[in-house]
Design a protein around this motif. Structure first.
Motif, PDB file in Angstrom:
ATOM      1  N   ARG A 145       9.443 -19.699  25.805  1.00 27.02           N
ATOM      2  CA  ARG A 145       8.882 -18.364  25.634  1.00 27.02           C
ATOM      3  C   ARG A 145       9.004 -17.906  24.182  1.00 27.02           C
ATOM      4  O   ARG A 145       8.071 -17.339  23.610  1.00 27.02           O
ATOM      5  CB  ARG A 145       9.581 -17.374  26.560  1.00 27.02           C
ATOM      6  CG  ARG A 145       8.994 -15.990  26.508  1.00 27.02           C
ATOM      7  CD  ARG A 145       9.579 -15.027  27.523  1.00 27.02           C
ATOM      8  NE  ARG A 145      11.036 -14.975  27.458  1.00 27.02           N
ATOM      9  CZ  ARG A 145      11.846 -15.308  28.474  1.00 27.02           C
ATOM     10  NH1 ARG A 145      11.338 -15.717  29.609  1.00 27.02           N
ATOM     11  NH2 ARG A 145      13.147 -15.226  28.336  1.00 27.02           N
ATOM     12  N   GLU A 148       6.415 -19.618  22.118  1.00 23.63           N
ATOM     13  CA  GLU A 148       5.092 -19.004  22.319  1.00 23.63           C
ATOM     14  C   GLU A 148       4.990 -17.685  21.555  1.00 23.63           C
ATOM     15  O   GLU A 148       3.949 -17.387  20.962  1.00 23.63           O
ATOM     16  CB  GLU A 148       4.847 -18.766  23.810  1.00 23.63           C
ATOM     17  CG  GLU A 148       4.597 -20.023  24.595  1.00 23.63           C
ATOM     18  CD  GLU A 148       4.526 -19.781  26.101  1.00 23.63           C
ATOM     19  OE1 GLU A 148       4.657 -18.615  26.540  1.00 23.63           O
ATOM     20  OE2 GLU A 148       4.327 -20.772  26.830  1.00 23.63           O
ATOM     21  N   GLN A 152       2.303 -16.747  18.636  1.00 22.46           N
ATOM     22  CA  GLN A 152       1.464 -15.540  18.685  1.00 22.46           C
ATOM     23  C   GLN A 152       1.711 -14.658  17.470  1.00 22.46           C
ATOM     24  O   GLN A 152       0.790 -14.045  16.936  1.00 22.46           O
ATOM     25  CB  GLN A 152       1.733 -14.768  19.976  1.00 22.46           C
ATOM     26  CG  GLN A 152       1.203 -15.452  21.209  1.00 22.46           C
ATOM     27  CD  GLN A 152       1.597 -14.715  22.487  1.00 22.46           C
ATOM     28  OE1 GLN A 152       2.263 -13.687  22.448  1.00 22.46           O
ATOM     29  NE2 GLN A 152       1.174 -15.264  23.615  1.00 22.46           N
TER      30      GLN A 152
END
Length: 166
Positions: A145, A148, A152
């Motif tokens: 997570r 990610e 982003q």
């Protein structure tokens, strides 16, 4: 983590039940495999029991005995007796299916204690394995997570900075 904790509790209970059955079956098999024999001490038993290195024990001592097997043959060996028992005293010994002297089988209270201890250990062990596995999965998911989010941020970060500065 809720699933891991639930599985830890359920797994621990199942491990305890399985262990309880296995220990009770093993103790029952031991009881079925041994039988008592009347034996005679061939020497005086020591008066003072040895000091237990584990801090517990039944304070019995080892002494030589002689007994007659079911087939009429005479055997000798050592078994545990009360300290200071005199030579010639009749004592109870325990033999297995081959006629060898063995330790007395566990009493009902000893069997209960062994079952409880092994079941508790199995419960803790199974629960710990599941919880550690859950923590490992959680750590891996957290790392993924965060990766990610980093990806982003690399896309959004430059545009956000332009708005803030511009």
């Amino acid at each position: 983590m809720l699933a891991a904790r639930t599985l830890a509790v359920l797994g621990g209970l199942l491990a305890a039940l399985a262990t309880q059955g296995a220990v009770q079956d093993d103790l029952a098999a031991r009881r079925a495999d041994v039988h008592s024999v009347s034996a005679e001490l061939t020497e005086d038993a020591p008066r003072i029991p040895p000091v237990s290195t584990y801090g517990y024990g039944d304070d019995k001592v080892w002494a030589k005995v002689r007994w007659v097997a079911a087939d009429g043959s005479t055997h000798t060996g050592t078994t545990r007796v009360e300290p200071g028992t005199a030579m010639g005293t009749r004592v109870t010994g325990w033999t297995d299916h081959s006629g060898r002297l063995v330790l007395e089988p566990a009493s009902p209270s000893e069997a209960w204690l062994q079952t409880a201890l092994f079941s508790a250990a199995a419960t803790v062990g199974a629960g710990a394995v599941v919880l550690v596995g859950g923590q490992l999965v959680r750590g891996r998911l957290d790392r993924r997570r965060l990766a990610e989010w980093d990806a982003q941020w690399e896309q959004v970060g430059p545009r956000w900075r332009k708005r803030m500065l511009g």
